[in-house]
Design a protein around this motif. Structure first.
Motif, PDB file in Angstrom:
ATOM      1  N   ALA A  21      53.396  29.518  28.410  1.00  0.00           N
ATOM      2  CA  ALA A  21      52.471  30.988  28.302  1.00  0.00           C
ATOM      3  C   ALA A  21      51.537  30.613  29.078  1.00  0.00           C
ATOM      4  O   ALA A  21      51.026  31.602  29.695  1.00  0.00           O
ATOM      5  N   LYS A  22      50.475  29.499  28.908  1.00  0.00           N
ATOM      6  CA  LYS A  22      49.445  29.353  29.550  1.00  0.00           C
ATOM      7  C   LYS A  22      49.643  29.039  31.198  1.00  0.00           C
ATOM      8  O   LYS A  22      48.944  29.667  31.768  1.00  0.00           O
ATOM      9  N   MET A  39      51.916  30.653  32.948  1.00  0.00           N
ATOM     10  CA  MET A  39      52.056  31.923  33.536  1.00  0.00           C
ATOM     11  C   MET A  39      50.658  32.651  34.069  1.00  0.00           C
ATOM     12  O   MET A  39      50.632  33.518  34.873  1.00  0.00           O
ATOM     13  N   GLU A  40      49.786  32.100  33.237  1.00  0.00           N
ATOM     14  CA  GLU A  40      48.537  32.992  33.409  1.00  0.00           C
ATOM     15  C   GLU A  40      47.426  32.065  34.085  1.00  0.00           C
ATOM     16  O   GLU A  40      46.465  32.620  34.640  1.00  0.00           O
ATOM     17  N   ALA A  41      47.893  31.025  34.515  1.00  0.00           N
ATOM     18  CA  ALA A  41      47.220  30.019  35.283  1.00  0.00           C
ATOM     19  C   ALA A  41      46.940  30.218  36.833  1.00  0.00           C
ATOM     20  O   ALA A  41      47.780  31.088  37.335  1.00  0.00           O
ATOM     21  N   SER A  42      45.787  29.949  37.373  1.00  0.00           N
ATOM     22  CA  SER A  42      45.553  30.109  38.800  1.00  0.00           C
ATOM     23  C   SER A  42      44.950  28.919  39.548  1.00  0.00           C
ATOM     24  O   SER A  42      45.490  28.508  40.471  1.00  0.00           O
ATOM     25  N   GLU A  60      43.896  23.111  32.029  1.00  0.00           N
ATOM     26  CA  GLU A  60      43.918  24.122  30.855  1.00  0.00           C
ATOM     27  C   GLU A  60      44.887  24.623  30.150  1.00  0.00           C
ATOM     28  O   GLU A  60      45.343  25.428  29.283  1.00  0.00           O
ATOM     29  N   THR A  61      46.181  24.250  30.898  1.00  0.00           N
ATOM     30  CA  THR A  61      47.516  24.585  30.509  1.00  0.00           C
ATOM     31  C   THR A  61      48.343  23.594  29.543  1.00  0.00           C
ATOM     32  O   THR A  61      49.370  23.893  28.981  1.00  0.00           O
ATOM     33  N   GLU A  90      46.057  24.322  42.898  1.00  0.00           N
ATOM     34  CA  GLU A  90      46.519  25.542  42.970  1.00  0.00           C
ATOM     35  C   GLU A  90      47.877  25.859  43.381  1.00  0.00           C
ATOM     36  O   GLU A  90      48.709  26.418  42.710  1.00  0.00           O
ATOM     37  N   ASP A 130      51.492  27.073  41.628  1.00  0.00           N
ATOM     38  CA  ASP A 130      52.473  28.035  42.380  1.00  0.00           C
ATOM     39  C   ASP A 130      53.944  27.640  42.261  1.00  0.00           C
ATOM     40  O   ASP A 130      54.647  28.377  41.932  1.00  0.00           O
ATOM     41  N   GLN A 170      55.122  27.634  38.551  1.00  0.00           N
ATOM     42  CA  GLN A 170      55.185  28.994  38.169  1.00  0.00           C
ATOM     43  C   GLN A 170      56.508  29.722  38.686  1.00  0.00           C
ATOM     44  O   GLN A 170      57.478  30.355  38.032  1.00  0.00           O
ATOM     45  N   ASN A 218      59.817  30.873  36.709  1.00  0.00           N
ATOM     46  CA  ASN A 218      60.572  32.086  36.948  1.00  0.00           C
ATOM     47  C   ASN A 218      62.166  31.865  37.157  1.00  0.00           C
ATOM     48  O   ASN A 218      62.900  32.840  37.008  1.00  0.00           O
TER      49      ASN A 218
END
Length: 263
Positions: free
Chosen positions: A80-81, A83-86, A91-92, A196, A200, A203, A207
């Motif tokens: 879940a974390k 999915m929101e990470a950038s 932090e995930t 970063e 990507d 993520q 998916n």
């Protein structure tokens, strides 16, 4: 003179102690280290002895001489974390009551040992054996970086990612395939990168996880390296296209100039 020799001997001894105690440098609790070097080591020797060749050992004598090497606590990525990470992988992640240690034969990584804490607070050996190359690579990558903050070992799809902060910047060492580490040699670590691009990739794998499960593809290392190659190739192709365009424009300009100024 004797004083200098004595001080040199003390310094050498302290250096030797430091080199022989890499586990503590990675912040593993003393009780975990103690279990790994006593009960844990005894249990895996017993298990490995049931099939020495199957686990990659010559005989029981080699197994009897194995030792416990470096170890670190394992962290898992929270989906879940993620999915929101950038821009932060650290932090995930969530620390697990699980530690992975290298098992050494003559000082060389030969196997792995996974220790877990059960619901009663007791330690147990959960896994042993297996190819230790990528684990050794990740741990060595963190050691090579030296003085860093938040050194973190992440296990994802049975692959290992080393993450840390240096000069307040988060960096990662991308996961490596076993064949890649063997060809490079464990001393050849890739350069730390910002997280970063790896985020990507993770993520994207997240998916497409259902499709990956069908054909067995989708390792983090292969996806990262393939995508990274494309990521590096794209600006090169763009630069080449711009250069060709400039050359073409100059060719048209010179051709028109020549035709407008006949000899």
């Amino acid at each position: 003179m004797r004083k200098k020799i004595f001080l040199a001997s003390v310094a050498s001894f302290l250096l030797l102690i430091h080199l022989l105690s890499p586990i503590q440098a990675q912040g593993v609790a003393e009780d975990v280290v103690s279990f790994a070097n006593t009960e844990g080591l005894s249990l895996i020797k017993e298990g490995l002895s049931k099939d020495p060749e199957g686990y990659g050992y010559a005989n029981d004598t080699e197994i009897g001489e194995i030792t416990v090497g470096e170890g670190m606590q394992i962290h898992f990525i929270d989906g879940a974390k993620l999915m929101e990470a950038s821009d932060s992988l650290l932090e995930t992640v969530t620390p697990q009551e699980s530690w992975e240690f290298l098992i050494l034969s003559n000082g060389v990584p030969k196997s792995k040992m996974v220790i877990q804490k059960d619901s009663n607070g007791s330690y147990q050996v959960n896994e042993f054996g297996g190819n230790p190359e990528t684990l050794a690579y990740a741990i060595q990558a963190l050691q090579t970086e030296g003085n860093v903050s938040e050194p973190t070992l992440i296990r994802e799809r049975d692959e290992y990612i080393a993450a840390f902060k240096k000069d307040n910047q988060e960096l990662i060492i991308a996961p490596q395939q076993a064949s890649s580490t063997e060809s490079k040699g464990l001393s050849s670590n890739s350069e730390p990168q910002p997280p970063e691009h790896l985020i990507d990739v993770l993520q994207s794998l997240q998916n497409n996880s259902s499709e990956d499960a069908k054909d067995g593809s989708g390792t983090v290392a292969s996806a990262y390296n393939t995508d990274d190659s494309n990521h590096l190739l794209r600006p090169i192709l763009i630069s080449a296209l711009i250069a060709l365009t400039v050359v073409f424009i100059m060719w048209i300009y010179l051709r028109r100039r020549k035709s407008s100024n006949p000899i």
